[in-house]
Design an enzyme around this catalytic site. Sequence first.
Site, PDB file in Angstrom:
ATOM      1  N   PHE A 146       0.741  -1.374  -0.101  1.00 23.34           N
ATOM      2  CA  PHE A 146      -0.126   0.095  -0.045  1.00 23.34           C
ATOM      3  C   PHE A 146       0.697   1.224   0.011  1.00 23.34           C
ATOM      4  CE2 PHE A 146      -2.619  -3.279   1.750  1.00 23.34           C
ATOM      5  CZ  PHE A 146      -3.943  -3.115   1.138  1.00 23.34           C
ATOM      6  N   GLU A 147       0.398   2.122  -0.888  1.00 24.17           N
ATOM      7  CA  GLU A 147       1.170   3.506  -1.013  1.00 24.17           C
ATOM      8  C   GLU A 147       1.879   4.062   0.000  1.00 24.17           C
ATOM      9  OE1 GLU A 147      -1.285   5.464  -3.581  1.00 24.17           O
ATOM     10  OE2 GLU A 147      -0.404   7.109  -3.367  1.00 24.17           O
ATOM     11  N   PHE A 148       1.060   4.198   1.123  1.00 29.72           N
ATOM     12  CA  PHE A 148       1.797   4.986   2.256  1.00 29.72           C
ATOM     13  C   PHE A 148       2.545   4.240   3.229  1.00 29.72           C
ATOM     14  CE2 PHE A 148      -1.509   7.833   0.369  1.00 29.72           C
ATOM     15  CZ  PHE A 148      -0.745   8.906   0.367  1.00 29.72           C
TER      16      PHE A 148
END
Lengths: 323, 323, 256, 256
Positions: free
Chosen positions: C52-54
């Site tokens: 996931f991106e973050f």
Amino acid sequence: MNVIESGLGELTQPLDIDEFRRWNREKSRVLVDKLMTEEEAVSRFVYDGCYLGTELYGTVRCPMTLVREVVRQGKKDLRLAGQGVTELDLLLAAGLVKTLDITYIGLEVFGTSRALRQAVESGQVEKVVEWSNGGITWRFKAASMGVPFIPVRSMLGTDTLRYSSAKVVECPFTGQKVCLIPALVLDVGLIHVHQADRYGNARIEGISGFAFEMSRASKRLIISAEEIVDTEEIRRYPDRTIIPYYLVDAVVHAPFGSHPGEMVYLYERDEEQLRGWVEASQTVEGTQAYLHKYVYGVADHEQYMDVVGRDRLASLKAAVEGR
Amino acid sequence: MNVIESGLGELTQPLDIDEFRRWNREKSRVLVDKLMTEEEAVSRFVYDGCYLGTELYGTVRCPMTLVREVVRQGKKDLRLAGQGVTELDLLLAAGLVKTLDITYIGLEVFGTSRALRQAVESGQVEKVVEWSNGGITWRFKAASMGVPFIPVRSMLGTDTLRYSSAKVVECPFTGQKVCLIPALVLDVGLIHVHQADRYGNARIEGISGFAFEMSRASKRLIISAEEIVDTEEIRRYPDRTIIPYYLVDAVVHAPFGSHPGEMVYLYERDEEQLRGWVEASQTVEGTQAYLHKYVYGVADHEQYMDVVGRDRLASLKAAVEGR
Amino acid sequence: MGEPAYNSTELLICIAARQMPDSVTAFIGTGIPMLAASLAQKMHAPNLVPVFEFGGTGAQLKKLPRAVGESRTFYRGVAASGICDIMETAARGFVDYGFLGGAQIDPYGNLNSTIIGPQHHPPKVRLPGSGGANDVGSLCWRNIIIIRHDKRRFVPQVDFLTTPGYLTGPGAREDAGLPPDSGPYRVVSTLALLDFEQDTKRMRLLATNPGVTVKQVIENTGFELVVPDRVGQNEPPSAEELRILREEVDPERFYI
Amino acid sequence: MGEPAYNSTELLICIAARQMPDSVTAFIGTGIPMLAASLAQKMHAPNLVPVFEFGGTGAQLKKLPRAVGESRTFYRGVAASGICDIMETAARGFVDYGFLGGAQIDPYGNLNSTIIGPQHHPPKVRLPGSGGANDVGSLCWRNIIIIRHDKRRFVPQVDFLTTPGYLTGPGAREDAGLPPDSGPYRVVSTLALLDFEQDTKRMRLLATNPGVTVKQVIENTGFELVVPDRVGQNEPPSAEELRILREEVDPERFYI
């Protein structure tokens, strides 16, 4: 890109980020047991002529057990990224180094390295390329970012740059001169950590040196760990993982794996043995005697600990300062 | 440097790393008590026309208490770096934004942002410069590294680049085209964390988003924290400090400071209020009513918690999943 | 027994999930990709590693994330770092699959999620913007695009090229500096499953969804599709897929 | 009562320590800089913030570090990060003072710690190399050089320019791309305290050490020093300095 200056130093490791991507594409994403002996890890993943890197520095959290095994197996013609005290000194003293991207090899407070002087002044090390500590770490950082270079404001105007393989260009946004540091992808990285699970998820306490960057700049990564922990523990505190398992090829359980260096919160450095090496390394005979006693003459890390003495190791543990 | 392509977007914040160095030289290195109210922090450090940035994203660890205070004080003509859901939506809805370095402003699963559409389509936001999420974070990263740009392999070949202020050049080492992302130095950064001491040493649990990079890319940094801890605790575990005190100008104690968003391990997000905003923000009247109820009509964060309801906040705490 | 009833979102999720093999890493955005990844993990791909991106890596998707940065994106994960680490992991070639969406798509799989209309600013319609999509589309090896299928969305040319597909065709990604051998892999639409022809990099029909004809797909596409002689048919969601989707993936019915 | 006896290392430490004001950050390397920083912290600079290359920030130097990465470099510090963070903190202008040493120094404060002799490889004598010195010399605002004073070390031109001083003189650092207004600040030698003349950036004698004459300094310097009309005299270590140094800074007598 208009290059104002190019360092004369050769790229002792070819720079090809797309090849690094292809390599990484093939690495397994599955959680598989990678726990093995140092003998197996080094024989499987380190090879003659490979480009090798170690982390951290000096007498601090160095992968000594792994380096001793590399020496024991006599992996030769190594290309190295160099900042070190005891770990790289051993490789140089054993005559295994062919090229060197050097930043600092010395014995810190104990002075210069005889092993370095002998190996470089004799021409046994065939190529030497200069960097700063920041420079070499930024090379790992560029690789970890998946880009061919990063700009920095260091090394400019010096012979360190002139004998590096960095380049100077004009910033297209501000017009200022910046130094471009080329990415360095290691064939094999060796990192010693406080804890890892058997898949390779690893944790470090205290300063993290350049473990984050170097782990991500290595095609093969061998982790040695003071302690093997359960993956349940990793999953409870995922924010403490500095190296995720998919980067890792081998996990070696090596308590006192940084000896005679230190491991913060676990054991102090072994002044006596460090001084012993400084003294021994002044002569060829002394060097060979030391290597025989602590490397060639012992089968593995377990036996090394016997030779050093379990009581002495226990006293290094007892000497640790609290938090 | 031979530039192959230059984005048409303006640098809405001038790029001058030397000026940033001079600014940082003047910042105090002394441990002084920076604990203050959100009213004081915002009135002292946020100003009309400043370039403002917030971290993290969406409904996760956003500095909502600080953003509500910015809206309450009506700081206007803001230049913003934009990826957000509830936090930037409030600033847009309140009509405080003049230029936008945008990557994503939307309500995620709830759809697009009415506030963004109204503010941008009307031309009220005067300039819009496009970036990817990676791109805007790499801008902070470049600033945090003290360099004017970093190269990346994203944004290439697209209108996102064309309407950004990035540039395309040829790598002088490999000949490949790379995108150069210009550094972004914020006038003011707002970051909400789990714990901080009164000097500003701060910790985050779980994912760290881009707190590391943005904190180091801000000329002024306001930290709000769920909990104020003793410096003794910071000094016992210095490896858990993500933001050291010298970067920080103000520390605001704000439990539930990310509400209606979440704070991992502490409280869940408030679905009801989030949906309330989505609905309210569809109309001018709804927007004004929401802002009046939760921002203009309350004196401070304490009163905000009263309006939301202490029982409701307690239930969000109770809903948290374990590790 | 007849086939189980399902809605169009459930169909999209099931078809998207089937595109993911086991033992790969996948960059997961909000919404359908999350459900597809979770469904795949519980069906045929237990070793799927969501990224996931973050910062979340390797989460066990027991509960469905409602946002790309939220707690569940690293719940019992193996690592929780930050956005740079994740994007750079993709840049280094460690992320196999990515998911993308958009308001418009063109024959080369280029996507628009920025504006509608001819002018950038002020625009006729302002959309959310790239977000992580451009990075995903640039850096992951294979991208799966999930999108509603109609002529307003499947257009000859996107109003704004937010996220790179194959740009102008063969070789164009490499010419632009994007990593070789990456690009769009599948389009999972409400009408069909599509890929990109090797030689031309143009969108090609692979299989139609249950009850949909090739003609319907063509009529709802605003550009000329590559239509091979043999077009397959997507299986409807199986009873098992639906059970897992409804009972285990999204029991709160947050999305479906 | 006569003046207390002291050795030359103790003198160097005391004079170096006096150069550091309170409330500054200082990049500390192995050896004398560590003792100087510790002494300063215990004397006149309680708010001195030591920064160590491999990640330690704000340590309380109760015990003396024996290496730049060791535990004591972050013992009870406010942060323990990594080398990039520290070097980049210096790049952003947050590090006020740095300490440097070397085998050779020239009139512009350029330093050599790489090789001795005319040829880079193989060299006549191989020295350890730059280490962090080049970064410190490039990025910190003010650098203090600590060096033994003789003609072999104070040379007209260094054999290898490892670490930048003022390079070829006024404006040369800026021309090379180094940050403006940074550079060497003081030279603390075994014979004297020196700085760099504003207009020429050449080394200038500020004060001689106890028992040393201006003539001796000139004779032991291999290039023409700027010698102002009035040259000061460094105070010898005070009883208090020596007591703190011996009893609190290095009670194990690791260095002194």
